[in-house]
Design an enzyme around this catalytic site. Structure first.
Site, PDB file in Angstrom:
ATOM      1  N   CYS A 182      33.274  15.741  52.036  1.00 25.87           N
ATOM      2  CA  CYS A 182      32.556  15.736  50.018  1.00 25.87           C
ATOM      3  C   CYS A 182      33.051  17.140  49.658  1.00 25.87           C
ATOM      4  CB  CYS A 182      31.170  16.161  50.432  1.00 25.87           C
ATOM      5  SG  CYS A 182      29.960  16.887  48.513  1.00 25.87           S
ATOM      6  N   GLU A 222      55.837  11.959  56.246  1.00 29.00           N
ATOM      7  CA  GLU A 222      55.658  10.957  58.426  1.00 29.00           C
ATOM      8  C   GLU A 222      55.978   8.948  57.365  1.00 29.00           C
ATOM      9  OE1 GLU A 222      51.298  10.477  59.060  1.00 29.00           O
ATOM     10  OE2 GLU A 222      51.212  12.372  58.644  1.00 29.00           O
ATOM     11  N   CYS A 240      32.235  10.145  48.167  1.00 31.17           N
ATOM     12  CA  CYS A 240      30.984  10.495  48.521  1.00 31.17           C
ATOM     13  C   CYS A 240      29.589  10.787  47.713  1.00 31.17           C
ATOM     14  CB  CYS A 240      30.827  12.200  48.664  1.00 31.17           C
ATOM     15  SG  CYS A 240      29.658  12.134  49.682  1.00 31.17           S
ATOM     16  N   GLU A 251      45.022   8.602  68.671  1.00 32.42           N
ATOM     17  CA  GLU A 251      45.805   8.080  68.575  1.00 32.42           C
ATOM     18  C   GLU A 251      47.245   7.553  69.609  1.00 32.42           C
ATOM     19  OE1 GLU A 251      46.812   7.170  64.661  1.00 32.42           O
ATOM     20  OE2 GLU A 251      47.045   9.312  64.323  1.00 32.42           O
ATOM     21  N   LYS A 252      46.903   8.165  70.772  1.00 32.66           N
ATOM     22  CA  LYS A 252      47.647   7.753  71.902  1.00 32.66           C
ATOM     23  C   LYS A 252      48.860   6.929  71.902  1.00 32.66           C
ATOM     24  CE  LYS A 252      44.380   6.660  74.828  1.00 32.66           C
ATOM     25  NZ  LYS A 252      43.030   7.036  74.484  1.00 32.66           N
ATOM     26  N   ASN A 312      45.610  16.729  54.623  1.00 30.36           N
ATOM     27  CA  ASN A 312      46.477  15.771  54.942  1.00 30.36           C
ATOM     28  C   ASN A 312      45.965  14.528  54.044  1.00 30.36           C
ATOM     29  OD1 ASN A 312      48.264  14.610  56.711  1.00 30.36           O
ATOM     30  ND2 ASN A 312      46.518  13.680  57.505  1.00 30.36           N
ATOM     31  N   GLU A 313      46.441  13.961  53.352  1.00 33.44           N
ATOM     32  CA  GLU A 313      46.664  12.705  53.246  1.00 33.44           C
ATOM     33  C   GLU A 313      45.515  12.500  52.182  1.00 33.44           C
ATOM     34  OE1 GLU A 313      47.357   9.981  56.172  1.00 33.44           O
ATOM     35  OE2 GLU A 313      48.624   9.854  56.057  1.00 33.44           O
ATOM     36  N   HIS A 361      50.380   5.581  69.402  1.00 27.11           N
ATOM     37  CA  HIS A 361      51.659   5.390  68.336  1.00 27.11           C
ATOM     38  C   HIS A 361      52.206   6.327  68.638  1.00 27.11           C
ATOM     39  CE1 HIS A 361      52.851   6.456  64.510  1.00 27.11           C
ATOM     40  NE2 HIS A 361      51.547   5.798  63.874  1.00 27.11           N
ATOM     41  N   CYS A 374      26.275  11.704  48.282  1.00 24.87           N
ATOM     42  CA  CYS A 374      25.289  12.604  48.455  1.00 24.87           C
ATOM     43  C   CYS A 374      24.989  13.158  47.109  1.00 24.87           C
ATOM     44  CB  CYS A 374      25.512  14.124  49.445  1.00 24.87           C
ATOM     45  SG  CYS A 374      26.885  14.886  48.495  1.00 24.87           S
TER      46      CYS A 374
HETATM   47  C1  GAL Z   1      48.601   9.565  59.107  1.00 22.54           C
HETATM   48  C2  GAL Z   1      48.300  10.650  59.230  1.00 22.54           C
HETATM   49  C3  GAL Z   1      48.724  11.025  60.224  1.00 22.54           C
HETATM   50  C4  GAL Z   1      48.705   9.830  61.582  1.00 22.54           C
HETATM   51  C5  GAL Z   1      49.308   8.833  61.352  1.00 22.54           C
HETATM   52  C6  GAL Z   1      50.074   7.804  61.946  1.00 22.54           C
HETATM   53  O1  GAL Z   1      47.928   8.894  58.282  1.00 22.54           O
HETATM   54  O2  GAL Z   1      48.773  11.401  58.334  1.00 22.54           O
HETATM   55  O3  GAL Z   1      47.790  12.424  61.044  1.00 22.54           O
HETATM   56  O4  GAL Z   1      47.436   9.512  61.782  1.00 22.54           O
HETATM   57  O5  GAL Z   1      48.954   8.232  59.655  1.00 22.54           O
HETATM   58  O6  GAL Z   1      48.582   6.817  62.126  1.00 22.54           O
END
Ligand code: GAL
Length: 681
Positions: free
Chosen positions: A118, A312, A161, A360-361, A152-153, A363, A163
């Site tokens: 939040c 990324e 939110c 996320e294993k 992050n993002e 990915h 609330c």
């Molecule tokens: C992005 C995120 C990462 C990872 C990636 C792959 O959105 O910043 O931490 O989750 O996706 O799924």
């Protein structure tokens, strides 16, 4: 304005998210050795590490991070150090369950994944102050530090939110925006459905209502949500600037409209020292390199055209897509170099080593589960070496041919319920027009509707400005476009643009209120089409017949000339596509939803008005983009998305930087391959 570069790299950036806390320390040494083998020079560290760094409130454990940083430093790998504020530890939520965000329907999300924040929570603000200060004090002057990666993002996976704490914050935000309740009632049009407010305390976030909620209230809440997160970003940034002078501070965006829809990146772009972006290929989509190019152009544009950094993307399959389609051989390099062509100063990935546990294993990663005896690893090593050969392009800027007007706030407004057709789709139109420009080999800058938002916001440097969908356009934005055309520009506008003002209120008079003058027409009636039905458009001699679906309009020309007319359907006989000569320029209007090929027929005429080059000598899906350096050097990127080799004409001679070959007159690009030529003179 963003202008910084990561400190101390000397080359294009190459690397990824590094999460050493998921691995025993003996793996770290292998990681570093492999990073050196691959030419990695930058890693994003500590993004999700708060629970490890502050296992108990106020008790920090930096030992492990010190050791990782020393290993990286000794190997001359620079660090993009994160503040881990996207996932506060479990103890924080135990103490402050009220800091978990609440959805529109009143459900409180739980701890146990990530991004449950939040942004109005004072407890969250206090907690991030603690961890960010501790990190800044400890590492702010470390020689391996290249930049700060805040959070992050923001905006993903939830931003808004609802609330009670957010509600109170929303009221303060509204009081500042409107000054008085009268002004708010007017702006929100609360006379409709008896929603007038007599006391600030009566105002709530637009929680779930029995039927459609006030659209102006919803639009303001979306603005408020983006602003609230931005306030937290600024807070972290200021702490870091104090403790780490001169180190660039950024946060990774997700500018692609396919991937994040909640952030006003025009506002955010001004606040970071360097724009960084994450992009995930829409693996199942046909010709997904177009969506990638659009995201890359947007990333550059929200930073005012300056170089940015791809923080990324993926080496191969992505676990959160419905099918984690693996990249084909060469595709990862094409993706990376397409971002570089469009202004990125390198290519980083999520993530360095594939995780064994957690969500996320599955990915993909730079070091996959298969290990180093794998196609992915070999391609990673090759990419590191290719990027090494492109060091001299650092700081050069992508050259754009045309501009596309894009606006997140207009998109938010258009997406709300009860528009004239549920098939109206801002994103779809933006992507369709972008694809038409891409197929003509034109590089695009995105621009906000109003000037003053970014450096160099003048439109007159573009021979063509395209407005694919701008439902919400202020009178100022309309004026700007009119001046652009009068001054000699060519404008191409698509339907349902210029309809409402910043409060989602219809501009006075006939549609399209903000754009009537520049387009030289009025729209008497919207004519949304039945699902699945098409209408035909016929034109004057020399233009092909076209077909449209989804949307048509009853257009009355008032200065503009019809170039295509509706041959059938609800607007039969009336103008469908028009051209308005105004001052020194021309404004085109497309009142129906044309498919990609039919759009091209209109675009071709607008391009001729704009005197833009017809690049039909270039093969389809050969992506050709230029970057120009301060010294005047021009770098031509040719990215071949076809399986077969193609050849393109080359203006003069040069050196191909990936192979070192001299080239002149023409350039062969292998199937699925990339060539980068430094053009002579
Ligand atoms: C992005 C995120 C990462 C990872 C990636 C792959 O959105 O910043 O931490 O989750 O996706 O799924």
């Amino acid at each position: 304005m963003p202008h910084a570069t990561p400190r101390g790299l000397g080359r294009l950036a190459f690397g990824g998210d590094y999460n050493p806390e998921q691995w025993p320390e003996e793996v770290w040494r292998e990681d570093i050795a492999l990073m050196r083998q691959a030419g990695v020079n930058l890693v994003s560290l500590g993004i999700f590490s708060w629970a490890r760094l502050e296992p108990r409130p106020g008790a920090f454990d930096f030992g492990w991070l010190d050791r990782v940083i020393e290993l990286l430093h000794a190997a001359e790998i620079r660090i993009d150090l994160a503040t881990p504020t996207v996932v506060p530890p479990a103890w924080f939520y135990r103490e402050h369950p009220e800091a978990l965000p609440v959805s529109r329907d009143g459900t409180r999300w739980a701890f146990g994944s990530r991004g449950a924040i939040c942004h109005s929570s004072p407890a969250y603000r206090e907690a991030i102050t603690g961890i960010v200060t501790a990190l800044g004090e400890r590492y702010g002057r470390h020689p391996a530090l290249a930049m700060w990666h805040v959070h992050n993002e923001y905006g993903v996976p939830v931003l808004e939110c609802y609330c009670d704490v957010s509600a109170a914050h929303f009221r303060r935000w509204l009081a500042e925006r409107y000054g008085s309740l009268d002004a708010l009632n007017e702006a929100w049009g609360t006379a409709f459905w008896g929603q007038g407010y007599g006391d600030w305390e009566e105002i709530q976030p637009p929680r779930l209502t029995p039927t459609v909620a006030n659209p102006a209230q919803r639009l303001d809440f979306a603005r408020f949500a983006s602003d609230s997160a931005l306030a937290n970003f600024r807070h972290e940034r200021e702490l870091l600037r104090e403790l780490s002078p001169g180190t660039p501070v950024t946060t990774n965006f997700m500018v692609s409209p396919t991937q994040c829809d909640s952030m006003d990146y025009w506002a955010w772009g001004r606040e970071v020292d360097l724009v960084t972006n994450d992009h995930y290929l829409v693996a199942e989509e046909d010709r997904n390199h177009i969506n990638l190019a659009m995201a890359a152009d947007l990333s550059r544009s929200v930073g005012g055209g300056r170089p940015w950094l791809l923080l990324e993307h993926s080496t191969s399959g992505v676990n959160w897509q419905r099918r984690g389609i693996a990249k084909r051989p060469g595709e990862m390099a094409r993706n990376s170099l397409a971002h570089v062509a469009r202004g990125s100063e390198g290519a980083l990935f999520f993530q360095w080593r594939a995780s064994r546990a957690g969500a996320e294993k599955f990915h993909s990663a730079m070091v996959p589960h298969a290990g180093t005896d794998s196609r992915i690893w070999r391609e990673v090593v090759q990419l590191g070496s290719d990027l090494g050969r492109l060091a001299e392009i650092r700081g050069s800027e992508t050259v754009a041919d045309a501009a596309v007007v894009w606006d997140w706030q207009s998109w938010w407004a258009q997406k709300l319920e009860w528009r004239p057709s549920e098939d109206l789709d801002t994103r779809e139109r933006a992507e369709a027009f972008y694809a038409a420009l891409y197929d003509r080999h034109l590089t695009v800058d995105f621009v906000p509707p109003e000037d003053g938002a970014l450096d160099g916001g003048a439109l007159d440097r573009y021979p063509l400005v395209v407005v694919p969908a701008l439902y919400l356009a202020s009178a100022r934005a309309g004026e700007r476009l009119r001046r652009y055309v009068e001054g000699g520009g060519t404008l191409l506008v698509s339907y349902f643009s210029g309809i409402v003002d910043e409060h989602d209120a219809v501009h006075p008079g006939p549609h399209p209120g903000a754009l009537r003058g520049v387009l030289g027409l009025t729209v008497e009636e919207f004519q949304p089409l039945h699902a699945g039905r098409a209408v035909r458009l016929t034109g004057s001699e020399g233009v092909p017949d076209l077909s449209a679906d989804t949307w048509a309009e009853t257009v009355v020309t008032r200065g503009a000339e019809p170039v295509w007319r509706y041959a059938d359907g609800p607007a039969a006989g009336g103008p469908a596509v028009t051209r308005h000569r105004l001052g020194e320029g021309t404004a085109w209007y497309v009142s129906a939803r044309l498919g990609r090929d039919d759009l091209d027929a209109v675009l071709a005429l607008a391009l001729a008005d704009a005197r833009l080059p017809d690049r039909d000598e270039l093969p389809r899906d050969l992506e050709v983009v230029r970057r120009r350096g301060g010294s005047g050097a021009v770098y031509l990127f040719a990215i071949n998305h076809n399986d077969a080799e193609v050849t393109m004409p080359l203006p003069g001679a040069g050196v191909e930087l990936l192979t070192g070959a001299d080239v002149a007159g023409k350039l062969g690009v292998p199937g699925g391959g990339v060539r980068v030529v430094r053009l002579a003179g």
